[in-house]
Design a protein around this motif. Structure first.
Motif, short mmCIF file in Angstrom:
data_model
loop_
_atom_site.label_atom_id
_atom_site.label_comp_id
_atom_site.label_asym_id
_atom_site.label_seq_id
_atom_site.Cartn_x
_atom_site.Cartn_y
_atom_site.Cartn_z
N GLY A 152 11.56 -1.29 -2.37
CA GLY A 152 11.76 0.02 -1.73
C GLY A 152 11.75 1.14 -2.76
O GLY A 152 11.32 2.27 -2.46
N ALA A 153 12.19 0.86 -3.99
CA ALA A 153 12.19 1.88 -5.05
C ALA A 153 10.76 2.26 -5.44
O ALA A 153 10.48 3.41 -5.76
CB ALA A 153 12.95 1.37 -6.27
N PHE A 154 9.83 1.30 -5.37
CA PHE A 154 8.42 1.61 -5.65
C PHE A 154 7.89 2.60 -4.62
O PHE A 154 7.20 3.56 -4.96
CB PHE A 154 7.57 0.33 -5.60
CG PHE A 154 7.69 -0.53 -6.81
CD1 PHE A 154 6.75 -0.47 -7.82
CD2 PHE A 154 8.75 -1.42 -6.95
CE1 PHE A 154 6.85 -1.27 -8.95
CE2 PHE A 154 8.87 -2.22 -8.07
CZ PHE A 154 7.92 -2.15 -9.07
N GLU A 155 8.21 2.34 -3.35
CA GLU A 155 7.75 3.22 -2.28
C GLU A 155 8.38 4.60 -2.40
O GLU A 155 7.72 5.62 -2.19
CB GLU A 155 8.07 2.60 -0.91
CG GLU A 155 7.35 1.31 -0.62
CD GLU A 155 5.85 1.43 -0.46
OE1 GLU A 155 5.25 2.50 -0.74
OE2 GLU A 155 5.24 0.43 -0.08
N ALA A 156 9.66 4.65 -2.74
CA ALA A 156 10.35 5.93 -2.88
C ALA A 156 9.74 6.76 -4.01
O ALA A 156 9.53 7.97 -3.86
CB ALA A 156 11.84 5.70 -3.14
N MET A 157 9.42 6.12 -5.13
CA MET A 157 8.81 6.85 -6.24
C MET A 157 7.42 7.34 -5.86
O MET A 157 7.01 8.44 -6.26
CB MET A 157 8.74 5.98 -7.49
CG MET A 157 10.09 5.81 -8.17
SD MET A 157 9.98 4.90 -9.71
CE MET A 157 9.44 6.18 -10.83
N ALA A 158 6.68 6.55 -5.09
CA ALA A 158 5.34 6.97 -4.66
C ALA A 158 5.44 8.19 -3.75
O ALA A 158 4.65 9.14 -3.87
CB ALA A 158 4.64 5.83 -3.95
N ALA A 169 0.77 1.56 -2.33
CA ALA A 169 -0.55 0.93 -2.19
C ALA A 169 -1.66 1.94 -2.00
O ALA A 169 -2.79 1.72 -2.44
CB ALA A 169 -0.53 -0.07 -1.03
N THR A 170 -1.36 3.06 -1.34
CA THR A 170 -2.40 4.06 -1.08
C THR A 170 -2.46 5.15 -2.15
O THR A 170 -3.33 6.02 -2.08
CB THR A 170 -2.17 4.72 0.30
OG1 THR A 170 -0.89 5.36 0.30
CG2 THR A 170 -2.26 3.70 1.42
N ALA A 171 -1.57 5.11 -3.11
CA ALA A 171 -1.56 6.12 -4.17
C ALA A 171 -2.76 5.93 -5.09
O ALA A 171 -3.35 4.85 -5.17
CB ALA A 171 -0.27 6.01 -4.98
N ASP A 189 -3.91 6.67 -10.98
CA ASP A 189 -3.15 7.47 -11.94
C ASP A 189 -1.67 7.54 -11.55
O ASP A 189 -0.79 7.37 -12.39
CB ASP A 189 -3.75 8.88 -12.03
CG ASP A 189 -3.14 9.70 -13.14
OD1 ASP A 189 -2.96 9.14 -14.25
OD2 ASP A 189 -2.84 10.90 -12.91
N VAL A 190 -1.39 7.75 -10.27
CA VAL A 190 0.00 7.80 -9.78
C VAL A 190 0.65 6.43 -9.93
O VAL A 190 1.80 6.33 -10.36
CB VAL A 190 0.05 8.30 -8.32
CG1 VAL A 190 1.43 8.12 -7.72
CG2 VAL A 190 -0.39 9.74 -8.24
#
Length: 192
Positions: free
Chosen positions: A102-108, A117-119, A122-123
């Motif tokens: 969930g932290a990966f998604e929050a940072m994205a 996944a859709t970033a 570079d992001v």
């Protein structure tokens, strides 16, 4: 005036069998109750991460991207990560791992992307660099470390790794001074 009828439960002596039955019952309850409360927490942990498959594929694909050799996604590493999660993680580890994802998604989302996944690449790289250079107290840091280690192990124990690493049969001729341009990539011994 007090009732003078004898109380049969108080006046009767306790037999050995009754005492043992009572002690075993109390001991059983004292052992079973803590175990039952700890099992209640197990139902909270997710049993699979199939809903996070795109996120895991995106992270594994950035750790070992496809070049002239297959990357982590082509080697089947996301499926390997899911299998490790389902078969070898404890309930506590599964909970912590899922929370870290969930932290990966929050940072994205903080970087303006809809999801990791859709970033853009570079992001994704900025997020993974932040985790890599982060501290242990950072949310998602332990999940990042686990993902990185499982991805690397899963990739280099797969058949796809043999396409990345050249195989040189041993024993071979020893030449201690060879330019790297002639050698190319590192060699991989059988059984690794």
């Amino acid at each position: 005036m007090q009732d003078q009828t004898p109380n049969k439960l108080i006046d009767r002596p306790i037999g050995r069998r009754s005492a043992l039955r009572g002690i075993i019952t109390i001991a059983g309850i004292s052992v079973a109750l803590p175990a039952m409360t700890s099992l209640a927490g197990c139902s909270q942990a997710p049993s699979s991460i199939t809903d996070k498959a795109n996120l895991i594929s995106a992270v594994a694909g950035r750790i070992i991207p496809k070049t002239d050799s297959p990357g982590a996604v082509e080697a089947g590493v996301p499926d390997y990560i899911a299998a490790v999660f389902e078969q070898y993680f404890t309930a506590e580890q599964r909970s912590a791992f899922a929370d870290g994802l969930g932290a990966f998604e929050a940072m994205a989302k903080d970087k303006g992307a809809e999801s990791f996944a859709t970033a853009s690449d570079d992001v994704k790289d900025k997020i993974l660099t932040a985790f890599d250079q982060g501290e242990e107290s950072m949310s998602g840091y332990e999940t990042w470390r686990s993902l990185r280690e499982i991805t690397i192990f899963g990739y280099y124990t797969s058949e796809a790794a043999t396409k990345e690493l050249n195989f040189e049969e041993l024993p071979g001729r020893y030449n201690g001074c060879v330019p790297m341009e002639e050698v190319g990539r590192a060699w991989l011994d059988r059984g690794v």
